[in-house]
Design a protein around this motif. Structure first.
Motif, PDB file in Angstrom:
ATOM      1  N   GLU A   1      45.503  80.469  50.671  1.00  0.00           N
ATOM      2  CA  GLU A   1      44.441  81.462  50.772  1.00  0.00           C
ATOM      3  C   GLU A   1      43.763  81.353  52.133  1.00  0.00           C
ATOM      4  O   GLU A   1      43.643  80.266  52.696  1.00  0.00           O
ATOM      5  CB  GLU A   1      43.446  81.361  49.605  1.00  0.00           C
ATOM      6  CG  GLU A   1      42.759  80.054  49.462  1.00  0.00           C
ATOM      7  CD  GLU A   1      41.948  79.942  48.160  1.00  0.00           C
ATOM      8  OE1 GLU A   1      42.213  80.662  47.196  1.00  0.00           O
ATOM      9  OE2 GLU A   1      41.045  79.090  48.138  1.00  0.00           O
TER      10      GLU A   1
ATOM     11  N   ARG B   1      28.234  78.857  46.632  1.00  0.00           N
ATOM     12  CA  ARG B   1      27.592  79.027  47.936  1.00  0.00           C
ATOM     13  C   ARG B   1      26.872  80.373  47.962  1.00  0.00           C
ATOM     14  O   ARG B   1      26.549  80.887  49.017  1.00  0.00           O
ATOM     15  CB  ARG B   1      28.635  79.021  49.064  1.00  0.00           C
ATOM     16  CG  ARG B   1      29.337  77.698  49.295  1.00  0.00           C
ATOM     17  CD  ARG B   1      30.284  77.836  50.481  1.00  0.00           C
ATOM     18  NE  ARG B   1      31.087  76.646  50.650  1.00  0.00           N
ATOM     19  CZ  ARG B   1      30.691  75.554  51.312  1.00  0.00           C
ATOM     20  NH1 ARG B   1      29.508  75.517  51.862  1.00  0.00           N
ATOM     21  NH2 ARG B   1      31.502  74.514  51.416  1.00  0.00           N
TER      22      ARG B   1
ATOM     23  N   GLN C   1      38.720  75.641  38.999  1.00  0.00           N
ATOM     24  CA  GLN C   1      39.426  74.884  40.051  1.00  0.00           C
ATOM     25  C   GLN C   1      38.488  73.810  40.577  1.00  0.00           C
ATOM     26  O   GLN C   1      37.434  74.132  41.137  1.00  0.00           O
ATOM     27  CB  GLN C   1      39.807  75.867  41.174  1.00  0.00           C
ATOM     28  CG  GLN C   1      40.512  75.238  42.348  1.00  0.00           C
ATOM     29  CD  GLN C   1      40.867  76.281  43.419  1.00  0.00           C
ATOM     30  OE1 GLN C   1      40.374  77.404  43.389  1.00  0.00           O
ATOM     31  NE2 GLN C   1      41.699  75.892  44.358  1.00  0.00           N
TER      32      GLN C   1
ATOM     33  N   ALA D   1      38.291  73.868  57.508  1.00  0.00           N
ATOM     34  CA  ALA D   1      36.945  74.420  57.308  1.00  0.00           C
ATOM     35  C   ALA D   1      36.171  74.400  58.627  1.00  0.00           C
ATOM     36  O   ALA D   1      36.459  73.598  59.521  1.00  0.00           O
ATOM     37  CB  ALA D   1      36.215  73.602  56.233  1.00  0.00           C
TER      38      ALA D   1
ATOM     39  N   THR E   1      40.283  82.669  54.100  1.00  0.00           N
ATOM     40  CA  THR E   1      38.954  83.264  54.029  1.00  0.00           C
ATOM     41  C   THR E   1      38.474  83.420  55.467  1.00  0.00           C
ATOM     42  O   THR E   1      38.312  82.420  56.182  1.00  0.00           O
ATOM     43  CB  THR E   1      38.005  82.321  53.242  1.00  0.00           C
ATOM     44  OG1 THR E   1      38.632  81.970  52.001  1.00  0.00           O
ATOM     45  CG2 THR E   1      36.669  82.986  52.960  1.00  0.00           C
TER      46      THR E   1
ATOM     47  N   GLU F   1      33.246  73.919  61.444  1.00  0.00           N
ATOM     48  CA  GLU F   1      32.218  72.970  61.894  1.00  0.00           C
ATOM     49  C   GLU F   1      31.552  73.606  63.108  1.00  0.00           C
ATOM     50  O   GLU F   1      32.191  74.404  63.800  1.00  0.00           O
ATOM     51  CB  GLU F   1      32.879  71.646  62.305  1.00  0.00           C
ATOM     52  CG  GLU F   1      33.273  70.763  61.145  1.00  0.00           C
ATOM     53  CD  GLU F   1      32.064  70.217  60.406  1.00  0.00           C
ATOM     54  OE1 GLU F   1      31.188  69.619  61.048  1.00  0.00           O
ATOM     55  OE2 GLU F   1      31.994  70.432  59.187  1.00  0.00           O
TER      56      GLU F   1
ATOM     57  N   LEU G   1      35.792  83.928  58.101  1.00  0.00           N
ATOM     58  CA  LEU G   1      34.346  83.719  58.166  1.00  0.00           C
ATOM     59  C   LEU G   1      33.798  84.119  59.526  1.00  0.00           C
ATOM     60  O   LEU G   1      34.503  84.021  60.538  1.00  0.00           O
ATOM     61  CB  LEU G   1      34.023  82.234  57.929  1.00  0.00           C
ATOM     62  CG  LEU G   1      34.482  81.613  56.617  1.00  0.00           C
ATOM     63  CD1 LEU G   1      34.162  80.123  56.615  1.00  0.00           C
ATOM     64  CD2 LEU G   1      33.820  82.291  55.423  1.00  0.00           C
TER      65      LEU G   1
ATOM     66  N   ILE H   1      31.990  81.104  43.850  1.00  0.00           N
ATOM     67  CA  ILE H   1      31.880  79.766  44.426  1.00  0.00           C
ATOM     68  C   ILE H   1      30.393  79.439  44.590  1.00  0.00           C
ATOM     69  O   ILE H   1      29.580  80.338  44.808  1.00  0.00           O
ATOM     70  CB  ILE H   1      32.641  79.614  45.764  1.00  0.00           C
ATOM     71  CG1 ILE H   1      32.110  80.587  46.827  1.00  0.00           C
ATOM     72  CG2 ILE H   1      34.126  79.766  45.575  1.00  0.00           C
ATOM     73  CD1 ILE H   1      32.521  80.228  48.230  1.00  0.00           C
TER      74      ILE H   1
HETATM   75  C1  HEM Z   1      40.401  74.997  47.907  1.00  0.00           C
HETATM   76  C2  HEM Z   1      39.489  75.879  48.264  1.00  0.00           C
HETATM   77  C3  HEM Z   1      38.363  75.609  49.209  1.00  0.00           C
HETATM   78  C4  HEM Z   1      37.922  74.432  49.755  1.00  0.00           C
HETATM   79  C5  HEM Z   1      38.470  73.048  49.514  1.00  0.00           C
HETATM   80  C6  HEM Z   1      36.819  74.734  50.634  1.00  0.00           C
HETATM   81  C7  HEM Z   1      36.121  73.820  51.381  1.00  0.00           C
HETATM   82  C8  HEM Z   1      35.162  74.116  52.331  1.00  0.00           C
HETATM   83  C9  HEM Z   1      34.524  73.184  53.239  1.00  0.00           C
HETATM   84  C10 HEM Z   1      34.806  71.688  53.325  1.00  0.00           C
HETATM   85  C11 HEM Z   1      33.643  73.869  53.985  1.00  0.00           C
HETATM   86  C12 HEM Z   1      32.746  73.307  55.108  1.00  0.00           C
HETATM   87  C13 HEM Z   1      31.436  72.931  54.499  1.00  0.00           C
HETATM   88  C14 HEM Z   1      30.507  72.278  55.492  1.00  0.00           C
HETATM   89  O1  HEM Z   1      30.268  72.836  56.563  1.00  0.00           O
HETATM   90  O2  HEM Z   1      30.034  71.202  55.191  1.00  0.00           O
HETATM   91  C15 HEM Z   1      33.707  75.242  53.546  1.00  0.00           C
HETATM   92  C16 HEM Z   1      32.930  76.261  54.053  1.00  0.00           C
HETATM   93  C17 HEM Z   1      32.887  77.529  53.540  1.00  0.00           C
HETATM   94  N1  HEM Z   1      33.698  78.045  52.569  1.00  0.00           N
HETATM   95 FE1  HEM Z   1      35.168  77.083  51.616  1.00  0.00          FE
HETATM   96  N2  HEM Z   1      36.595  76.079  50.582  1.00  0.00           N
HETATM   97  C18 HEM Z   1      37.500  76.646  49.744  1.00  0.00           C
HETATM   98  C19 HEM Z   1      37.616  77.971  49.416  1.00  0.00           C
HETATM   99  C20 HEM Z   1      36.708  78.930  49.759  1.00  0.00           C
HETATM  100  C21 HEM Z   1      36.710  80.277  49.268  1.00  0.00           C
HETATM  101  C22 HEM Z   1      37.728  80.848  48.275  1.00  0.00           C
HETATM  102  C23 HEM Z   1      35.646  80.904  49.842  1.00  0.00           C
HETATM  103  C24 HEM Z   1      35.143  82.308  49.687  1.00  0.00           C
HETATM  104  C25 HEM Z   1      35.886  83.302  49.302  1.00  0.00           C
HETATM  105  C26 HEM Z   1      35.001  79.950  50.693  1.00  0.00           C
HETATM  106  C27 HEM Z   1      33.879  80.213  51.448  1.00  0.00           C
HETATM  107  C28 HEM Z   1      33.311  79.331  52.332  1.00  0.00           C
HETATM  108  C29 HEM Z   1      32.206  79.671  53.197  1.00  0.00           C
HETATM  109  C30 HEM Z   1      31.473  81.002  53.226  1.00  0.00           C
HETATM  110  C31 HEM Z   1      31.948  78.543  53.968  1.00  0.00           C
HETATM  111  C32 HEM Z   1      30.889  78.411  55.095  1.00  0.00           C
HETATM  112  C33 HEM Z   1      29.748  77.540  54.690  1.00  0.00           C
HETATM  113  C34 HEM Z   1      29.477  76.424  55.694  1.00  0.00           C
HETATM  114  O3  HEM Z   1      30.411  75.821  56.226  1.00  0.00           O
HETATM  115  O4  HEM Z   1      28.320  76.145  55.945  1.00  0.00           O
HETATM  116  N3  HEM Z   1      35.671  78.752  50.629  1.00  0.00           N
HETATM  117  N4  HEM Z   1      34.618  75.361  52.539  1.00  0.00           N
END
Ligand code: HEM
Length: 188
Positions: free
Chosen positions: A166, A101, A66, A28, A168, A30, A170, A99
């Motif tokens: 998968e 968010r 999930q 993810a 994604t 940072e 970003l 999701i």
């Molecule tokens: C097992 C599946 C997933 C896990 C465990 C996961 C976990 C995470 C984590 C830990 C972050 C960082 C959050 C932070 O900065 O504190 C993140 C960010 C993000 N995820 Fe996922 N995610 C998953 C799937 C997805 C999917 C399917 C999407 C969209 C289709 C998605 C969209 C996003 C977006 C847009 C962010 C940016 C937000 C941010 O970091 O501030 N994620 N995700």
């Protein structure tokens, strides 16, 4: 919505049930790079009958939920829900994703039966922001600060095991980031 035993779920039939797995790895974004989160999860796929659209399209529907927990602290850090949908007449497979968010995805693809070397079914769907059919809807904040540009998902399922990967893509912190999640689960 009809709840019948005779519904043809096509490739989705092999998903139905409750799956658990503890080999998950999330990568993810940072601000200063990336973080890796090993995780465990439960995915529940529930047969939800079929629907008829415009009196002509019949979709077989599987609901899923999930729940993903960080290994380091057991906390739920990803909670996703939606539907898998199967159009048998046109051989189209779809996954709608919500999701918490303020991001929604409708991923899809034409389906042609394909198996891996272990005889498991391979299911693939994808979406992107510039695709009129399989697209992504996100809040103004997310569009500006953490935009999802595309999503692709591959599932390999059969013999009581389910693997998924998968990606994604970003646009976040001024760079393009490949956010990936992968796990192998077993049928409970
Ligand atoms: C097992 C599946 C997933 C896990 C465990 C996961 C976990 C995470 C984590 C830990 C972050 C960082 C959050 C932070 O900065 O504190 C993140 C960010 C993000 N995820 Fe996922 N995610 C998953 C799937 C997805 C999917 C399917 C999407 C969209 C289709 C998605 C969209 C996003 C977006 C847009 C962010 C940016 C937000 C941010 O970091 O501030 N994620 N995700």
């Amino acid at each position: 919505m009809q709840e019948q035993t005779k519904i043809d779920y096509g490739p989705l039939a092999s998903l139905i049930g409750t799956w658990t797995g503890d080999k998950g790895l999330d990568v993810a974004p940072e601000p200063d790079g990336s973080e890796e989160n090993p995780y465990f999860e439960t995915i529940t796929f529930t047969a939800a009958g079929d629907v008829t659209n415009a009196e002509s399209q019949i979709l077989s529907v599987v609901h899923y939920r999930q729940i993903v927990q960080r290994k380091s602290d057991q906390q739920i850090f990803h909670d996703q829900t939606g539907y898998w949908l199967w159009d048998a007449k046109e051989s189209i497979i779809m996954q709608s994703i919500v999701i918490p968010r303020a991001v929604c995805v409708l991923a899809g693809a034409n389906y042609r039966e394909q198996k891996n070397t272990e005889g498991q079914l391979i299911i693939k769907v994808s979406a992107s922001i510039d695709n009129q059919s399989w697209g992504i809807l996100q809040s103004p904040f997310m569009q500006q600060k953490a935009r999802t540009n595309s999503f692709k998902h591959q599932v390999e399922v059969g013999n009581g095991r389910l693997f998924y990967a998968e990606t994604t893509m970003l646009d976040i912190y001024g760079k393009v980031f490949e956010h990936t999640d992968t796990n192998t689960l077993t049928l409970c």
